[in-house]
Design an enzyme around this catalytic site. Structure first.
Site, PDB file in Angstrom:
ATOM      1  N   ALA A  64       0.868  -1.235   0.024  1.00 28.47           N
ATOM      2  CA  ALA A  64       0.012   0.083   0.090  1.00 28.47           C
ATOM      3  C   ALA A  64       1.017   1.156  -0.016  1.00 28.47           C
ATOM      4  O   ALA A  64       2.112   0.923   0.247  1.00 28.47           O
ATOM      5  CB  ALA A  64      -0.881   0.201   1.169  1.00 28.47           C
ATOM      6  N   GLY A 107       0.575  -5.031   0.848  1.00 28.43           N
ATOM      7  CA  GLY A 107      -0.649  -5.084  -0.146  1.00 28.43           C
ATOM      8  C   GLY A 107      -0.229  -5.544  -1.485  1.00 28.43           C
ATOM      9  O   GLY A 107      -1.121  -6.148  -2.074  1.00 28.43           O
ATOM     10  N   GLU A 110      -0.373  -9.113  -0.980  1.00 20.93           N
ATOM     11  CA  GLU A 110      -1.983  -9.509  -0.824  1.00 20.93           C
ATOM     12  C   GLU A 110      -2.575  -9.446  -1.928  1.00 20.93           C
ATOM     13  O   GLU A 110      -3.690 -10.393  -2.323  1.00 20.93           O
ATOM     14  CB  GLU A 110      -2.504  -8.545   0.239  1.00 20.93           C
ATOM     15  CG  GLU A 110      -2.132  -8.899   1.424  1.00 20.93           C
ATOM     16  CD  GLU A 110      -2.579  -7.894   2.579  1.00 20.93           C
ATOM     17  OE1 GLU A 110      -2.468  -6.772   2.372  1.00 20.93           O
ATOM     18  OE2 GLU A 110      -2.995  -8.335   3.646  1.00 20.93           O
ATOM     19  N   GLU A 130       4.594  -5.547   6.867  1.00 19.23           N
ATOM     20  CA  GLU A 130       3.870  -4.543   7.766  1.00 19.23           C
ATOM     21  C   GLU A 130       4.316  -4.228   9.025  1.00 19.23           C
ATOM     22  O   GLU A 130       4.191  -3.220   9.341  1.00 19.23           O
ATOM     23  CB  GLU A 130       2.364  -4.716   7.724  1.00 19.23           C
ATOM     24  CG  GLU A 130       1.872  -4.696   6.367  1.00 19.23           C
ATOM     25  CD  GLU A 130       1.886  -6.031   5.432  1.00 19.23           C
ATOM     26  OE1 GLU A 130       2.488  -6.700   5.438  1.00 19.23           O
ATOM     27  OE2 GLU A 130       0.816  -6.029   4.443  1.00 19.23           O
TER      28      GLU A 130
HETATM   29  N1  DAK Z   1       4.697   3.129  -0.563  1.00 16.93           N
HETATM   30  C1  DAK Z   1       5.144   4.241  -0.865  1.00 16.93           C
HETATM   31  N2  DAK Z   1       6.240   4.535  -1.589  1.00 16.93           N
HETATM   32  C2  DAK Z   1       7.069   3.435  -1.778  1.00 16.93           C
HETATM   33  C3  DAK Z   1       6.717   2.165  -1.245  1.00 16.93           C
HETATM   34  C4  DAK Z   1       5.460   2.152  -0.603  1.00 16.93           C
HETATM   35  N3  DAK Z   1       5.004   1.093   0.064  1.00 16.93           N
HETATM   36  N4  DAK Z   1       7.736   1.568  -1.526  1.00 16.93           N
HETATM   37  C5  DAK Z   1       8.594   2.208  -2.031  1.00 16.93           C
HETATM   38  N5  DAK Z   1       8.066   3.356  -2.316  1.00 16.93           N
HETATM   39  C6  DAK Z   1       9.018   4.425  -2.949  1.00 16.93           C
HETATM   40  C7  DAK Z   1      10.214   5.082  -2.140  1.00 16.93           C
HETATM   41  O1  DAK Z   1       9.582   5.942  -1.045  1.00 16.93           O
HETATM   42  C8  DAK Z   1      11.081   5.575  -3.194  1.00 16.93           C
HETATM   43  O2  DAK Z   1      10.528   6.967  -3.471  1.00 16.93           O
HETATM   44  P1  DAK Z   1      11.444   8.063  -3.626  1.00 16.93           P
HETATM   45  O3  DAK Z   1      12.242   8.300  -2.305  1.00 16.93           O
HETATM   46  O4  DAK Z   1      12.320   7.769  -4.842  1.00 16.93           O
HETATM   47  O5  DAK Z   1      10.635   9.144  -3.947  1.00 16.93           O
HETATM   48  C9  DAK Z   1      10.713   4.658  -4.195  1.00 16.93           C
HETATM   49  O6  DAK Z   1       9.553   3.962  -3.891  1.00 16.93           O
HETATM   50  C10 DAK Z   1      11.863   3.559  -4.320  1.00 16.93           C
HETATM   51  O7  DAK Z   1      11.920   3.007  -3.212  1.00 16.93           O
HETATM   52  P2  DAK Z   1      13.497   2.881  -2.475  1.00 16.93           P
HETATM   53  O8  DAK Z   1      14.237   3.929  -2.790  1.00 16.93           O
HETATM   54  O9  DAK Z   1      12.978   2.395  -0.975  1.00 16.93           O
HETATM   55  O10 DAK Z   1      14.117   1.434  -3.244  1.00 16.93           O
HETATM   56  P3  DAK Z   1      14.989   0.300  -2.533  1.00 16.93           P
HETATM   57  O11 DAK Z   1      15.214  -0.496  -3.731  1.00 16.93           O
HETATM   58  O12 DAK Z   1      15.929   0.921  -1.803  1.00 16.93           O
HETATM   59  O13 DAK Z   1      14.067  -0.599  -1.385  1.00 16.93           O
HETATM   60  C11 DAK Z   1      12.054  -1.746  -0.881  1.00 16.93           C
HETATM   61  C12 DAK Z   1      13.173  -1.148  -1.776  1.00 16.93           C
HETATM   62  C13 DAK Z   1      11.045  -2.444  -1.295  1.00 16.93           C
HETATM   63  C14 DAK Z   1      12.874  -2.774  -0.119  1.00 16.93           C
HETATM   64  C15 DAK Z   1      11.751  -0.403   0.071  1.00 16.93           C
HETATM   65  O14 DAK Z   1      11.138   0.530  -0.965  1.00 16.93           O
HETATM   66  C16 DAK Z   1      10.796  -0.451   1.006  1.00 16.93           C
HETATM   67  O15 DAK Z   1      10.840  -1.112   2.172  1.00 16.93           O
HETATM   68  N6  DAK Z   1       9.381  -0.491   0.708  1.00 16.93           N
HETATM   69  C17 DAK Z   1       8.356  -0.648   1.754  1.00 16.93           C
HETATM   70  C18 DAK Z   1       7.664  -1.996   1.852  1.00 16.93           C
HETATM   71  C19 DAK Z   1       6.819  -2.129   2.882  1.00 16.93           C
HETATM   72  O16 DAK Z   1       6.891  -1.852   4.122  1.00 16.93           O
HETATM   73  N7  DAK Z   1       5.559  -2.681   2.392  1.00 16.93           N
HETATM   74  C20 DAK Z   1       4.294  -2.634   3.074  1.00 16.93           C
HETATM   75  C21 DAK Z   1       3.537  -1.346   3.097  1.00 16.93           C
HETATM   76  S1  DAK Z   1       2.190  -1.564   4.211  1.00 16.93           S
HETATM   77  C22 DAK Z   1      -5.527  -2.121   3.771  1.00 16.93           C
HETATM   78  C23 DAK Z   1      -4.944  -3.050   2.874  1.00 16.93           C
HETATM   79  C24 DAK Z   1      -3.949  -3.292   2.739  1.00 16.93           C
HETATM   80  C25 DAK Z   1      -2.625  -2.477   3.219  1.00 16.93           C
HETATM   81  C26 DAK Z   1      -3.221  -1.650   4.306  1.00 16.93           C
HETATM   82  C27 DAK Z   1      -4.683  -1.231   4.565  1.00 16.93           C
HETATM   83  N8  DAK Z   1      -7.255  -1.817   4.094  1.00 16.93           N
HETATM   84  C28 DAK Z   1      -7.851  -2.586   3.353  1.00 16.93           C
HETATM   85  C29 DAK Z   1      -7.396  -0.929   4.907  1.00 16.93           C
HETATM   86  C30 DAK Z   1      -1.493  -2.822   3.124  1.00 16.93           C
HETATM   87  C31 DAK Z   1      -0.220  -2.232   3.750  1.00 16.93           C
HETATM   88  C32 DAK Z   1       1.067  -2.218   3.449  1.00 16.93           C
HETATM   89  O17 DAK Z   1       1.244  -2.910   2.402  1.00 16.93           O
END
Ligand code: DAK
Length: 208
Positions: A64, A107, A110, A130
């Site tokens: 997400a 997400g 998922e 998450e």
């Molecule tokens: N959201 C927003 N931006 C993201 C992102 C994300 N999940 N993942 C990456 N980006 C963005 C980064 O901020 C960066 O943007 P800039 O700084 O260049 O503007 C760009 O994408 C490139 O990312 P990185 O520079 O971080 O790239 P790396 O290769 O260094 O790292 C990475 C890749 C995948 C390891 C890292 O980006 C990372 O850890 N990303 C977050 C992964 C994460 O934690 N995902 C889970 C998010 S929580 C719901 C349903 C579902 C959900 C919630 C509610 N409802 C039905 C209510 C789901 C929740 C989630 O998914």
């Protein structure tokens, strides 16, 4: 409105590509809205017999949109009825295949799990990280990942936030079970349990 989702047709197959490469295809509200309306439209088209959902080489989807989540309250999430979009994806009649390369997280994972089939390349990295941002899977991850890879591996992935390769996801529960079995065999309790059975007495387990 920018095209966050691209569609191509190859005969009876529709290929839908997530198109937010700068944010690793993070599933923003706008992207999800476009995705669901595209999928529903294709689902109504009787000439479409299969839908392939893809990202790009670096990411299927990294979850997400964290920036949006950070701005949302619990009440926002509840009233925005975002979960209904996920139900709509599960409710499609047309077979939906996730073509996964690169990050497939949160997400994004998922979303792949909501598809009928996942075809993953060697670069695929599945994860439910998450807990790393203080929440937990919210769109079916705890249930569908458990069914896909087994409870123990799903707990490991969700609690640790670590990533799974395509191979590990495929070999999944069985390989994990095998490793735990070898570990159990190395314990004093296993020796005691097996010996006690042979000696027709109750085992005295010590948790070692
Ligand atoms: N959201 C927003 N931006 C993201 C992102 C994300 N999940 N993942 C990456 N980006 C963005 C980064 O901020 C960066 O943007 P800039 O700084 O260049 O503007 C760009 O994408 C490139 O990312 P990185 O520079 O971080 O790239 P790396 O290769 O260094 O790292 C990475 C890749 C995948 C390891 C890292 O980006 C990372 O850890 N990303 C977050 C992964 C994460 O934690 N995902 C889970 C998010 S929580 C719901 C349903 C579902 C959900 C919630 C509610 N409802 C039905 C209510 C789901 C929740 C989630 O998914």
């Amino acid at each position: 409105m920018s095209e966050l989702v691209l569609t191509e047709r190859e005969g009876a197959i529709a290929v839908v590509t997530l198109n937010r490469p700068d944010a690793l295809n993070a599933l923003s509200d706008a992207l999800m809205e476009q995705l669901v309306s595209t999928l529903l439209e294709l689902d109504r088209d009787e000439e479409v017999r299969c839908i392939v959902l893809a990202g790009n080489d670096k990411a299927f989807a990294a979850g997400a949109d964290i920036a949006e989540l950070a701005r949302s309250s619990a009440i926002d999430l509840y009233y925005q009825r975002r979960i209904e979009r996920w139900d709509a994806i599960r409710g499609l009649w047309t077979p939906l295949i996730a073509a996964v390369s690169g990050y497939c997280l949160g997400g994004g994972c998922e979303l792949a799990l909501a598809c009928d089939l996942i075809v993953a390349s060697e670069s695929a990295k599945f994860g439910q990280p998450e807990t790393g941002v203080g929440v937990l899977p919210g769109a079916g991850g705890t249930q569908r990942l458990t069914r896909a890879v087994g409870k123990a591996l799903a707990m490991d992935v969700i609690l640790s936030g670590r990533f799974l390769s395509a191979d590990e996801a495929l070999a999944a529960g069985l390989e994990y079970e095998r490793r735990l079995l070898y570990l159990a065999f190395a314990s004093d309790d296993a020796k005691e349990g097996l010996t006690a059975f042979m000696e027709k007495r109750k085992p005295e387990f010590k948790g070692r």
